[in-house]
Write an enzyme that holds these catalytic residues in place. Structure first.
Site, PDB file in Angstrom:
ATOM      1  N   TRP A  50       3.498 -12.270  -2.623  1.00 35.03           N
ATOM      2  CA  TRP A  50       2.258 -11.484  -2.324  1.00 35.03           C
ATOM      3  C   TRP A  50       1.452 -11.725  -3.450  1.00 35.03           C
ATOM      4  CZ3 TRP A  50       1.814  -5.803   0.049  1.00 35.03           C
ATOM      5  CH2 TRP A  50       2.497  -5.831   1.391  1.00 35.03           C
ATOM      6  N   LYS A 154       4.376  -0.470   2.193  1.00 32.00           N
ATOM      7  CA  LYS A 154       5.404  -0.412   3.140  1.00 32.00           C
ATOM      8  C   LYS A 154       6.159   0.717   3.295  1.00 32.00           C
ATOM      9  CE  LYS A 154       8.822  -3.155   2.371  1.00 32.00           C
ATOM     10  NZ  LYS A 154       9.558  -4.488   2.467  1.00 32.00           N
TER      11      LYS A 154
END
Length: 276
Positions: A50, A154
């Site tokens: 990421w 998440k």
């Protein structure tokens, strides 16, 4: 070829540290949480997939701060590496938060979290741990984000996830729940995307008394609540009115006056009594 193989092989071919890089690409394409020039905090950043995507998307004027308990190796691409700073620490500890704030130089534009617990194999336990990490990320986002900033987190589906979503909705203008194509088919993970951090002194549904201090171009009255502009139709400058907040944006909001409703009900009651 399975979806797992496709994204794993694609990451190897394109130089990403993990297949998760494509999740962030797809989520950002969907809701544009990262913009050029942004300061981004990536929680649970190891191994760095990421970080790579975020560094690409913030551009040369942006900065990315990666935080993880594990050591994060410097990015191989020197151009991207120059935009990234990594911090080894635990975001539940005040010391780590202070280091992040210091590195950011103040408020940030986006907080990302792809954190997941060490899997035990017992879903109820893993889901509870995932929810804890997501809440920790949310609390961090509330502390670090500037007005209108974005949040991406998440969480595993299960008990109390909707409660988390409701809490996120209280702090952001808009919240979306989604799963990117790069998530494995068997995965129970979903991502909440919070758009437009609200740092306003009012919330939708609040009822308060305000003074109309100006009139806008559309003819609506404007009240100021701790410097926050609130547009109120059917009001005039100099009036003090009771209102209910109907919609809240990061920099201004809309309200409806409710004192006239109360006056109308009183008049109706009086007329009824007279007729009787």
């Amino acid at each position: 070829m399975s979806r797992k193989d496709h994204y794993y092989n694609k990451a190897k071919q394109e130089g990403y540290r993990s297949r998760a890089a494509y999740k962030l690409q797809q989520l950002d394409d969907l809701e544009n949480v990262i913009s050029s020039g942004d300061t981004v905090v990536d929680l649970g950043a190891a191994p760095g997939g990421w970080l790579q995507v975020a560094a690409e998307r913030v551009g040369p004027q942006g900065r990315v701060i990666g935080v993880d308990l594990q050591r994060i190796k410097d990015l191989e691409d020197e151009t991207l590496a120059d935009r990234v700073e990594t911090i080894r620490g635990d975001m539940t500890e005040e010391r780590t938060r202070e280091r992040v704030i210091e590195a950011a130089g103040g408020k940030v534009d986006c907080v990302l979290s792809d954190m997941a617990p060490n899997m035990s194999g017992e879903y109820s336990l893993d889901q509870a741990r995932s929810l804890y990490l997501a809440r920790m990320a949310f609390e961090t986002a509330v502390e670090l984000l500037d007005t209108d900033g974005d949040f991406l987190v998440k969480v595993f589906q299960g008990p109390d996830v909707e409660d988390l979503r409701s809490d996120v909705e209280e702090e952001f203008q808009y919240v979306r729940a989604t799963s990117p194509k790069a998530s494995r088919q068997e995965s129970s993970e979903i991502y909440f995307i919070g758009k437009g951090r609200l740092t306003t002194p009012v919330r939708t549904g609040d009822e308060l008394e305000v003074e109309i201090v100006d009139v806008g171009n559309e003819g609506d009255g404007i009240a100021s609540v701790d410097g926050y502009r609130l547009f109120v139709p059917s009001t005039e400058e100099g009036e003090t009115v009771s209102v209910r907040v109907e919609d809240v944006k990061p920099r201004f909001g809309f309200a409806q006056r409710i004192d006239r409703d109360a006056d109308a009900e009183t008049d109706t009651d009086t007329d009824t009594d007279t007729d009787a």
